[in-house]
Design an enzyme around this catalytic site. Structure first.
Site, mmCIF file in Angstrom:
data_model
loop_
_atom_site.group_PDB
_atom_site.id
_atom_site.type_symbol
_atom_site.label_atom_id
_atom_site.label_comp_id
_atom_site.label_asym_id
_atom_site.label_seq_id
_atom_site.Cartn_x
_atom_site.Cartn_y
_atom_site.Cartn_z
ATOM 1 N N ASN A 1 0.806 -1.230 0.000
ATOM 2 C CA ASN A 1 0.000 0.000 0.000
ATOM 3 C C ASN A 1 0.838 1.278 0.000
ATOM 4 O O ASN A 1 0.409 2.305 -0.519
ATOM 5 C CB ASN A 1 -0.980 0.001 1.176
ATOM 6 C CG ASN A 1 -0.320 -0.196 2.517
ATOM 7 O OD1 ASN A 1 0.854 -0.566 2.605
ATOM 8 N ND2 ASN A 1 -1.065 0.039 3.574
ATOM 9 N N LYS B 1 12.932 -6.359 1.129
ATOM 10 C CA LYS B 1 12.105 -7.107 0.182
ATOM 11 C C LYS B 1 10.760 -6.406 0.048
ATOM 12 O O LYS B 1 9.944 -6.434 0.978
ATOM 13 C CB LYS B 1 11.881 -8.548 0.646
ATOM 14 C CG LYS B 1 11.216 -9.416 -0.413
ATOM 15 C CD LYS B 1 10.687 -10.718 0.149
ATOM 16 C CE LYS B 1 9.330 -10.548 0.792
ATOM 17 N NZ LYS B 1 8.254 -10.160 -0.186
ATOM 18 N N GLU C 1 4.529 -4.110 12.125
ATOM 19 C CA GLU C 1 3.524 -3.065 11.897
ATOM 20 C C GLU C 1 2.415 -3.736 11.105
ATOM 21 O O GLU C 1 2.516 -3.900 9.897
ATOM 22 C CB GLU C 1 4.154 -1.894 11.144
ATOM 23 C CG GLU C 1 3.389 -0.580 11.306
ATOM 24 C CD GLU C 1 2.174 -0.494 10.401
ATOM 25 O OE1 GLU C 1 1.037 -0.721 10.912
ATOM 26 O OE2 GLU C 1 2.338 -0.226 9.208
ATOM 27 N N CYS D 1 -3.634 0.534 7.005
ATOM 28 C CA CYS D 1 -3.760 -0.181 8.278
ATOM 29 C C CYS D 1 -4.585 0.614 9.274
ATOM 30 O O CYS D 1 -5.093 0.058 10.252
ATOM 31 C CB CYS D 1 -2.378 -0.482 8.846
ATOM 32 S SG CYS D 1 -1.371 0.981 9.156
ATOM 33 N N GLU E 1 7.944 2.836 14.401
ATOM 34 C CA GLU E 1 8.631 3.442 13.275
ATOM 35 C C GLU E 1 8.508 4.950 13.413
ATOM 36 O O GLU E 1 7.504 5.462 13.925
ATOM 37 C CB GLU E 1 8.042 2.953 11.953
ATOM 38 C CG GLU E 1 8.276 1.467 11.758
ATOM 39 C CD GLU E 1 7.859 0.953 10.395
ATOM 40 O OE1 GLU E 1 8.721 0.337 9.725
ATOM 41 O OE2 GLU E 1 6.695 1.136 10.024
#
Length: 376
Positions: free
Chosen positions: A157, A180, A254, A288, A350
């Protein structure tokens, strides 16, 4: 941007400044490791021989006088257009994502010099630096040191933004990162690798590998990996945590969540409606923080929208079991502010200074200035 062909959508891996370019259709039709271009590539070839630091660090000299800014800013529109093709979001949203990513890189580049091989200069939000005087002239101090090789696994996203959110603090702390991206959005993480390369980031410090669950599993199990930072679904997050646990690796998760939105009766209705629309339809609703429940009441049910009684909003926020709450706004994410969830939405953070703690480890050094006492 070097290597970027605007006429064909390409996927690549990037290891030690070496690119392998693949048409995305081939990527989708064949297992990653069966392609001949990947036969000579192994995750086991990445070695970090000594701690490295991002721009300004004592162990890494900048390439001439370059840094990310002159490399990044002229390419912002190009990256945004690539993100539209990569993800499908609108150009307006993509431009915001790229700008947010740049702010993250700039923020952690500024923090990096304070962490470069010094005594622990500040223990996040607690003390300036940790130096403990002991009896007899002895003393102890702490050092914040890199973990080593960190793996970042991104979601589809916010492909470019997530790559920046994970790589910038990791490298600021002196780690190498193997990132990745989602196999559904493989392109723009490689563009970030190009930016780092042109900005003078040392070989092997940021690497991109492509693939799906099998590739992610190899990275999580790899004995040289010290940490895994994952953004994605709860079921996959559980698997990442399980795989990392076998090697006692640090993990940041997350994950998705079902977030309520509360509209109080005393709201300013027009602003509340705008907030509700943003909370449900930003990035096609693929966020999210998407609001699955809109509650119009005075009860505390995680966005508290358009309240005039700010004291009540603070009381509600204090009682919510959620890692991130918004009052009279939605999805505001300044890079200085930690972001993350509670419970099934994961752990770790984060952004913000606190993220340094999740990409580093604290060493205590005790110095005896007198004779050694022994009971033997």
């Amino acid at each position: 941007m070097c290597g970027w062909n605007k006429n064909i959508l390409l996927t690549s891996i990037y290891i030690h400044r070496a690119f392998v370019w693949l048409p995305s259709t081939r990527m989708a039709q064949q297992p990653l490791l069966s392609l001949p271009e990947f036969q000579s590539v192994s995750t086991g070839t990445l070695v970090v021989k000594e701690p490295l630091n991002f721009w300004g660090g004592a162990r890494v000299k900048p390439k001439d006088t370059k840094n990310s800014e002159p490399v990044y800013e002229p390419a912002t529109d190009e990256i945004a257009r690539a993100e539209v093709a990569n993800n499908g979001k609108s150009i307006t949203e993509a431009q915001v994502d790229i700008d947010v990513a740049w702010q993250c890189i700039e923020y952690y580049a500024g923090i990096a010099p304070t962490l470069s091989g010094r005594l622990e200069y500040w223990l996040i939000n607690l003390t300036r630096w940790l130096h403990i005087q002991l009896p007899g002239g002895s003393f102890a101090y702490t050092r914040r040191e890199p973990l080593g090789v960190c793996v970042g696994i991104g979601a589809w996203n916010y492909p470019f933004q997530i790559a920046a959110w994970k790589s910038a603090p990791a490298m600021a702390c002196g780690n190498a990162m193997v990132f990745k991206p989602s196999p559904m959005t493989p392109v723009t993480a490689v563009m970030l690798a190009e930016i780092y390369k042109e900005a003078g980031v040392p070989d092997g410090l940021f690497n991109v590998v492509q693939g799906g669950a099998e590739t992610g599993g190899l990275l999580c199990h790899h004995p040289m990996v010290a940490k895994v930072s994952f953004t994605g679904s709860v079921p996959t997050g559980k698997k990442v945590m399980e795989m990392a646990a076998k090697g006692v690796k640090q993990v940041t998760l997350e994950l998705g969540g079902k977030s309520p939105l509360i509209i109080f009766k005393d709201c300013e209705l027009e602003n509340a409606i705008k907030g509700a629309l943003m909370a449900n339809f930003l990035t096609q609703g693929e966020v999210c923080l998407k609001k699955y429940l809109i509650s119009v009441s005075d009860d505390s049910t995680v966005t508290v929208h358009q309240v005039t009684d700010i004291a009540r909003a603070h009381r509600v926020a204090a009682n919510l079991q959620a890692g991130t709450c918004y009052i009279n706004n939605y999805n505001v994410g300044p890079v200085e502010v930690p972001f993350g969830g509670y419970k099934m939405s994961g752990f770790g953070r984060e952004n913000g200074q606190v993220t340094i703690e999740y990409y580093s480890q604290l060493k205590t050094v005790v110095v005896e200035m007198g004779d050694v006492e022994s009971i033997f």
